[in-house]
Design an enzyme around this catalytic site. Sequence first.
Site, PDB file in Angstrom:
ATOM      1  N   GLY A 147      45.813  51.267 -70.060  1.00 49.92           N
ATOM      2  CA  GLY A 147      44.523  51.759 -70.538  1.00 49.92           C
ATOM      3  C   GLY A 147      44.371  53.238 -70.235  1.00 49.92           C
ATOM      4  O   GLY A 147      45.335  53.920 -69.865  1.00 49.92           O
ATOM      5  N   CYS A 174      51.413  49.629 -72.687  1.00 48.57           N
ATOM      6  CA  CYS A 174      52.244  49.478 -71.509  1.00 48.57           C
ATOM      7  C   CYS A 174      52.240  47.985 -71.182  1.00 48.57           C
ATOM      8  O   CYS A 174      51.513  47.211 -71.771  1.00 48.57           O
ATOM      9  CB  CYS A 174      51.664  50.258 -70.345  1.00 48.57           C
ATOM     10  SG  CYS A 174      51.335  51.978 -70.746  1.00 48.57           S
ATOM     11  N   TRP A 190      54.253  53.448 -71.577  1.00 47.95           N
ATOM     12  CA  TRP A 190      54.252  54.229 -72.812  1.00 47.95           C
ATOM     13  C   TRP A 190      53.268  55.355 -72.528  1.00 47.95           C
ATOM     14  O   TRP A 190      52.071  55.126 -72.406  1.00 47.95           O
ATOM     15  CB  TRP A 190      53.762  53.355 -73.972  1.00 47.95           C
ATOM     16  CG  TRP A 190      53.900  53.961 -75.324  1.00 47.95           C
ATOM     17  CD1 TRP A 190      54.973  53.886 -76.166  1.00 47.95           C
ATOM     18  CD2 TRP A 190      52.910  54.730 -76.031  1.00 47.95           C
ATOM     19  NE1 TRP A 190      54.714  54.552 -77.332  1.00 47.95           N
ATOM     20  CE2 TRP A 190      53.467  55.075 -77.286  1.00 47.95           C
ATOM     21  CE3 TRP A 190      51.620  55.172 -75.725  1.00 47.95           C
ATOM     22  CZ2 TRP A 190      52.770  55.832 -78.221  1.00 47.95           C
ATOM     23  CZ3 TRP A 190      50.927  55.924 -76.663  1.00 47.95           C
ATOM     24  CH2 TRP A 190      51.502  56.243 -77.899  1.00 47.95           C
ATOM     25  N   LYS A 228      57.724  50.778 -93.142  1.00 53.26           N
ATOM     26  CA  LYS A 228      58.858  50.153 -92.431  1.00 53.26           C
ATOM     27  C   LYS A 228      59.998  51.151 -92.335  1.00 53.26           C
ATOM     28  O   LYS A 228      60.602  51.309 -91.286  1.00 53.26           O
ATOM     29  CB  LYS A 228      59.356  48.894 -93.154  1.00 53.26           C
ATOM     30  CG  LYS A 228      58.478  47.668 -93.122  1.00 53.26           C
ATOM     31  CD  LYS A 228      58.228  47.062 -91.769  1.00 53.26           C
ATOM     32  CE  LYS A 228      57.058  47.677 -91.077  1.00 53.26           C
ATOM     33  NZ  LYS A 228      55.854  46.963 -90.914  1.00 53.26           N
ATOM     34  N   LYS A 255      54.183  48.445 -79.449  1.00 53.89           N
ATOM     35  CA  LYS A 255      53.809  47.288 -80.253  1.00 53.89           C
ATOM     36  C   LYS A 255      52.310  47.172 -80.456  1.00 53.89           C
ATOM     37  O   LYS A 255      51.847  46.939 -81.558  1.00 53.89           O
ATOM     38  CB  LYS A 255      54.370  46.018 -79.605  1.00 53.89           C
ATOM     39  CG  LYS A 255      54.116  44.757 -80.390  1.00 53.89           C
ATOM     40  CD  LYS A 255      54.832  44.784 -81.725  1.00 53.89           C
ATOM     41  CE  LYS A 255      54.496  43.621 -82.613  1.00 53.89           C
ATOM     42  NZ  LYS A 255      54.876  43.886 -84.005  1.00 53.89           N
TER      43      LYS A 255
HETATM   44  C1  F6R Z   1      53.831  48.801 -88.212  1.00 49.16           C
HETATM   45  C2  F6R Z   1      52.990  48.252 -87.205  1.00 49.16           C
HETATM   46  C3  F6R Z   1      51.686  48.902 -86.935  1.00 49.16           C
HETATM   47  C4  F6R Z   1      50.607  47.847 -86.674  1.00 49.16           C
HETATM   48  C5  F6R Z   1      49.297  48.526 -86.245  1.00 49.16           C
HETATM   49  C6  F6R Z   1      48.180  47.528 -86.072  1.00 49.16           C
HETATM   50  O1  F6R Z   1      55.012  48.085 -88.371  1.00 49.16           O
HETATM   51  O2  F6R Z   1      53.323  47.284 -86.569  1.00 49.16           O
HETATM   52  O3  F6R Z   1      51.315  49.747 -87.966  1.00 49.16           O
HETATM   53  O4  F6R Z   1      50.427  47.100 -87.826  1.00 49.16           O
HETATM   54  O5  F6R Z   1      49.492  49.215 -85.055  1.00 49.16           O
HETATM   55  O6  F6R Z   1      48.514  46.570 -85.118  1.00 49.16           O
HETATM   56  P1  F6R Z   1      47.728  45.212 -85.014  1.00 49.16           P
HETATM   57  O7  F6R Z   1      47.995  44.437 -86.242  1.00 49.16           O
HETATM   58  O8  F6R Z   1      48.286  44.551 -83.789  1.00 49.16           O
HETATM   59  O9  F6R Z   1      46.288  45.553 -84.880  1.00 49.16           O
END
Ligand code: F6R
Length: 611
Positions: free
Chosen positions: A102, A2, A75, A488, A606
């Site tokens: 959280g 979020c 989210w 992807k 994200k």
């Molecule tokens: C896929 C994607 C996710 C992140 C995963 C880890 O495109 O973005 O699979 O790679 O959630 O995220 P980080 O790298 O921020 O720990």
Amino acid sequence: MCGIVGYIGKRNATPIIVEGLKRLEYRGYDSAGLAINKDGKLHIYKAVGKITDLERSLPEPNVTFSNIGIGHTRWATHGKPNKTNAHPHTGQYGKIALVHNGIIENYKQLRQKLTTEGHQFNTETDTEVLAHLVEYFIEKEQDFTSGVQKALKLVEGTFGIAVIHTDYPENIVAARKGSPLILGIGNEEFFITSDVAAIIIHTKKVIYLKDGEVVNLNHEKFEITTLDNEAVKAKISEVDWDVSSIEKGDYEHFMLKEIYEQVTSVENAFRGRLMNKLSTARLGGLNITGNELRKVKKIQIIGCGTSWHAALIGKNMIESLARIPVEVEYASEYRYRNPIIPEDTLVFVISQSGETADTLAALREAQARGAKVLGITNVVGSTIARESDGGVYIHAGAEIGVASTKAFTSQVTVLCLLALILGRMKHLSAQYGIKFLKEIKRIPQKIEKVLNLNEEIERIAATIKDSKNALYLGRGMHYPVALEGALKLKEISYIHAEGYPAAEMKHGPIALIDEKMPVVAIALKDAIYDKIISNLQEVKARNGHIIAIATEGDENIKDLAEHVIYIPETMDIFQPLLSVVPLQLLAYHVAHLRGFNVDQPRNLAKSVTVE
Ligand code: F6R
């Protein structure tokens, strides 16, 4: 996951918060809300859907004019994405508005206790319980900060919160534990946010709050304390992201912009790190001596999703260049297993956001077992960057598209450098080092060459856009690239896709192949080229629809593949940096042609800051 934005100063808070929330929409986008403190009253506005839905539902600007407010984009974790469950939440007496990132693990017990005190709840969410608890303690303590401190001491779980209160119309109190929170320092104004992207158009001066810290702000000053009310002297940092990195510019989507940015982001990952004289590289922040590195007998690399795929490529590189055994672990599994970390093992955690809850927990688990844990992260000041014992920034710049692209190639670039450093400390020749350093400098222009194939890739995408499934095949280092290509495609186009080691196909997945099945094969000229060609013959014999990523000049592959995407020749170690680019573009175009929101795929966020 979020996003939080708060403002206190002399300007109108509402448009600043709305604008900030729009910049955080990539973090969560099922509902949003904001609260302002105006004339001794709270005004709360909420909407399901996008920030533009919230914006549309707001009354005239003069009605929402206030110098203080907080906002949230959600989210959903607890409770459905609807207006009632959207933040901000209020307490029993209607005096506070609270936004929260959280998860409060003991919210059921806290809710029960508050219910016996006569509290009534409108939702099933953990955040509403937190709002009641915080308001209850502010009332009890008759003090904003100490009320928040007292309440948070009872909370188990993770939180980044921002609170406004009618009795304290000139203050915001915010606090964090396990969920990022940043204080932005402007000119007689302050911002509170979970992500610098929300505020860098206003200020680049920030304080990354630490776990267990509480900040009380008015428009003139701020005061940071611990939950035990000890004063904290915090360090002010300067954000080095450019405003353009959080704008789409001429691109239709952030994902496409970020795919194109790889020409520079890869270069940024190796710039200043190549040591021509010694034919090796240098990663300054590792915080480990050459002698310590030489003693490393084993490496573990831990991450999730795309970062995990980068780690698999790293394993391949380090094992082949430095002959050090590498284990790659899913963070979510590692943290709940009983991981074995033999002596002289070096642990790396890899995370774009630096906030992924599972990766952070794995880091702490490894540290608790005495391991030295180094981080490979993108976001400066992120929790993983701060808690690891040393580490490397990949310098990819802000990555806004939910599907990770440029962070992946930057992670792989840093892992290439690591493999070179470790290799050169052992038995890798200076000649190889020289060749490596020469070639890595050519990679950005080779990526640019691949990007020039965009239109061709879009045409290929049109031929598979209505498929229900897709198979991605690769061997050796190309297998994790196949996994990444499949991820992807599935995450943004919702086509079921699987990555497989090409030779494993005949042990099962071959049964799926028919004329409707696109098979994307990474078939580059390397030591195992002939092997993958045999695998593709098996696919062709079953009428599979082959799209090959091949090395420029390979004419033979045309006999097997319906479509060939040629990429420039390079040293084996750098091939993933080129071969993944067409796969990113392919996924992008398929999703776009299917009419989906490429930057905000359904159900995804994200940075995954919950388990
Ligand atoms: C896929 C994607 C996710 C992140 C995963 C880890 O495109 O973005 O699979 O790679 O959630 O995220 P980080 O790298 O921020 O720990």
